[in-house]
Design a protein around this motif. Structure first.
Motif, PDB file in Angstrom:
ATOM      1  N   THR A   1      -7.455   8.173  72.564  1.00 28.96           N
ATOM      2  CA  THR A   1      -8.664   8.547  71.835  1.00 28.96           C
ATOM      3  C   THR A   1      -8.788   7.784  70.519  1.00 28.96           C
ATOM      4  OG1 THR A   1      -8.352  10.743  72.756  1.00 28.96           O
ATOM      5  CG2 THR A   1     -10.043  10.493  71.093  1.00 28.96           C
TER       6      THR A   1
ATOM      7  N   GLU B   1     -10.690   4.206  70.754  1.00 37.19           N
ATOM      8  CA  GLU B   1     -11.854   4.198  71.634  1.00 37.19           C
ATOM      9  C   GLU B   1     -13.107   3.764  70.910  1.00 37.19           C
ATOM     10  OE1 GLU B   1     -12.266   7.991  73.452  1.00 37.19           O
ATOM     11  OE2 GLU B   1     -11.534   7.313  75.391  1.00 37.19           O
TER      12      GLU B   1
ATOM     13  N   GLY C   1     -17.252   4.256  69.888  1.00 41.27           N
ATOM     14  CA  GLY C   1     -18.041   5.397  69.428  1.00 41.27           C
ATOM     15  C   GLY C   1     -17.932   5.644  67.935  1.00 41.27           C
TER      16      GLY C   1
ATOM     17  N   GLU D   1     -18.047  11.078  67.220  1.00 47.44           N
ATOM     18  CA  GLU D   1     -17.860  11.133  68.676  1.00 47.44           C
ATOM     19  C   GLU D   1     -16.386  11.129  69.048  1.00 47.44           C
ATOM     20  OE1 GLU D   1     -22.064   8.866  69.777  1.00 47.44           O
ATOM     21  OE2 GLU D   1     -20.161   7.770  69.810  1.00 47.44           O
ATOM     22  N   ARG D   2     -15.618  10.281  68.379  1.00 46.86           N
ATOM     23  CA  ARG D   2     -14.196  10.216  68.707  1.00 46.86           C
ATOM     24  C   ARG D   2     -13.484  11.520  68.331  1.00 46.86           C
ATOM     25  NH1 ARG D   2     -12.175   5.385  65.730  1.00 46.86           N
ATOM     26  NH2 ARG D   2     -14.237   5.502  64.786  1.00 46.86           N
TER      27      ARG D   2
ATOM     28  N   GLN E   1     -14.344  14.093  70.915  1.00 50.30           N
ATOM     29  CA  GLN E   1     -13.573  13.772  72.115  1.00 50.30           C
ATOM     30  C   GLN E   1     -12.128  14.211  71.975  1.00 50.30           C
ATOM     31  OE1 GLN E   1     -13.965  12.870  75.267  1.00 50.30           O
ATOM     32  NE2 GLN E   1     -16.097  13.257  74.706  1.00 50.30           N
TER      33      GLN E   1
ATOM     34  N   LEU F   1     -11.825  17.947  72.200  1.00 56.69           N
ATOM     35  CA  LEU F   1     -12.077  18.451  73.549  1.00 56.69           C
ATOM     36  C   LEU F   1     -10.924  18.129  74.485  1.00 56.69           C
ATOM     37  CD1 LEU F   1     -15.889  17.729  74.004  1.00 56.69           C
ATOM     38  CD2 LEU F   1     -14.749  19.878  73.426  1.00 56.69           C
ATOM     39  N   ARG F   2     -10.335  16.963  74.331  1.00 52.04           N
ATOM     40  CA  ARG F   2      -9.240  16.594  75.227  1.00 52.04           C
ATOM     41  C   ARG F   2      -7.988  17.398  74.930  1.00 52.04           C
ATOM     42  NH1 ARG F   2     -10.039  10.105  75.410  1.00 52.04           N
ATOM     43  NH2 ARG F   2     -12.042  10.146  76.513  1.00 52.04           N
TER      44      ARG F   2
ATOM     45  N   GLU G   1      -8.644  20.585  76.554  1.00 49.02           N
ATOM     46  CA  GLU G   1      -8.504  20.474  78.013  1.00 49.02           C
ATOM     47  C   GLU G   1      -7.044  20.471  78.435  1.00 49.02           C
ATOM     48  OE1 GLU G   1     -10.503  16.938  79.269  1.00 49.02           O
ATOM     49  OE2 GLU G   1     -12.489  17.825  78.939  1.00 49.02           O
TER      50      GLU G   1
ATOM     51  N   LYS H   1     -15.323  24.676  75.861  1.00 52.31           N
ATOM     52  CA  LYS H   1     -15.566  23.369  75.250  1.00 52.31           C
ATOM     53  C   LYS H   1     -16.892  23.371  74.503  1.00 52.31           C
ATOM     54  CE  LYS H   1     -14.620  19.777  77.935  1.00 52.31           C
ATOM     55  NZ  LYS H   1     -14.482  18.963  79.170  1.00 52.31           N
TER      56      LYS H   1
ATOM     57  N   GLU I   1     -17.659  22.315  70.576  1.00 53.86           N
ATOM     58  CA  GLU I   1     -18.693  21.357  70.161  1.00 53.86           C
ATOM     59  C   GLU I   1     -19.660  21.992  69.173  1.00 53.86           C
ATOM     60  OE1 GLU I   1     -19.569  18.129  73.548  1.00 53.86           O
ATOM     61  OE2 GLU I   1     -19.865  20.201  74.236  1.00 53.86           O
TER      62      GLU I   1
END
Lengths: 213, 213
Positions: free
Chosen positions: A80, A83, A85, A89-90, A93, A96-97, A100, A185, A189
DNA sequence: GTCTATATTGAGATAGAC
DNA sequence: GTCTATCTCAATATAGAC
């Protein structure tokens, strides 16, 4: 109860997997210390020697169990960080990861929480703190980059980092203890959006996000 | 070690207090289940019957121990809800007081965390969830009032509530596991400020808070 | 090898003297 | 209120029959 019956369909390497799954569930629900090797093998439908063959010991299966999610966690952070973005955004991400990965290993997360926040239970030492810290550093890194790019306004990066961590923490702990009320998730956000409307830089607005309030 | 020596200066009711303090420390460091009555009384410098005289049982001293902070916690919420000030001021106050109460009872917080996130350890059931929920409701209440007063912008109150809870949670957990890096009350205020800059209503700005960025 | 019956241990809890 | 001494009970470990 008796011998516990492995069906012929079970493939060869399955015993190992069954043992891991069994240990995860038991460590999660009863704790490391109080879970006995006997319980683990019974639930997995194998005998003691099978456990000792694959994992050498109760500590061995514990370490093997915790190893995987942490390896995954580390590679997740590396990916991440490098990446495309915007910083925002990163960051989203990344959060969220992490969430997850947490969801994919809920049982192990439970074990980890119990040992991190509770008494050691005689489990072999794992430096959870180090992993937690590398997440903190990753988040802070993205935040600082966002500040340099004037995507976020200037503030103490540590404060921002903890505020971001707070959203993920809350979502995870809700999932652990009250899954029916989980924010998921989407919730992360939305919380991050709330936070960003304060973090986002407000003079030369970089991308396309005006004051939409 | 032997007999453990209560000095003559100790006032009468001190045995009770020593026992509570001793139990708190031991439950926090070794967990409820593994802590024995013998350890508690030894550390307190009294004998078993003294514990049973004051608390009837191991469960009794545990419940007594947890009772106080929770009573305090509840009155704290009631007070703060009915106070003067803007919604933001009341919300910050509420968070800071929860955090203070937490700090005043760090050992018990540790016990609570261990039992809430870990295996039950045979401790008598306490509905931590209910207390947590009343905090959530209190926070959400202030947030909704702030929205009605157009002090905060409109958004899902649950999301806002969790975002606020996140800041307090993070501060508390840092204090539990990494006190040297604690953000303290100042940290909570700064995190909340970051969050408010997003939560604050941005059109008819009510009090005196312009876009100071 | 496996099972059951019996020790042993160590926990929480109590009785009765002072 | 506090002590010494003791009880009860459950978990574990072990012995010895099968």
């Amino acid at each position: 109860m008796a011998k516990a019956v492995r069906k012929r369909g079970d493939s060869a390497g399955d015993a190992r997997g069954s043992l891991l799954a069994s240990a995860a569930k038991l460590f999660a629900s009863r704790g490391y210390a109080t879970t006995t090797v006997r319980e683990i093998v019974e639930r997995a439908g194998v005998t003691k020697p099978v456990l000792y063959y694959y994992f050498r010991s109760k500590e061995g299966i514990y370490l093997e169990l915790m190893g995987e999610p942490f390896r995954k966690f580390e590679s997740l952070l590396r990916e991440t960080a490098s990446e495309e973005g915007t910083a925002k955004e990163r960051l989203v991400q990344m959060c969220l990861r992490v969430y997850e990965t947490f969801l994919e290993h809920l049982d192990l997360a439970r074990v980890m929480y119990a040992i991190y926040y509770g008494p050691p239970q005689g489990a072999p030492h794992i430096d959870f703190e180090a992993y937690h810290r590398s997440l903190q550093e990753a988040v802070r890194g993205v935040l600082e980059e966002g500040m340099r790019l004037r995507e976020f306004r200037r503030a103490d990066p540590a404060d921002m980092m903890w505020a971001v961590m707070g959203t993920v923490t809350v979502a995870m702990e809700l999932e652990l203890c009250n899954p029916s009320r989980s924010v998921g998730k989407g919730g992360i956000e939305r919380m991050l959006d709330l936070l960003f409307e304060g973090i986002a830089f407000r003079e030369g607005i970089p991308k396309g996000k005006g004051t939409k309030g």
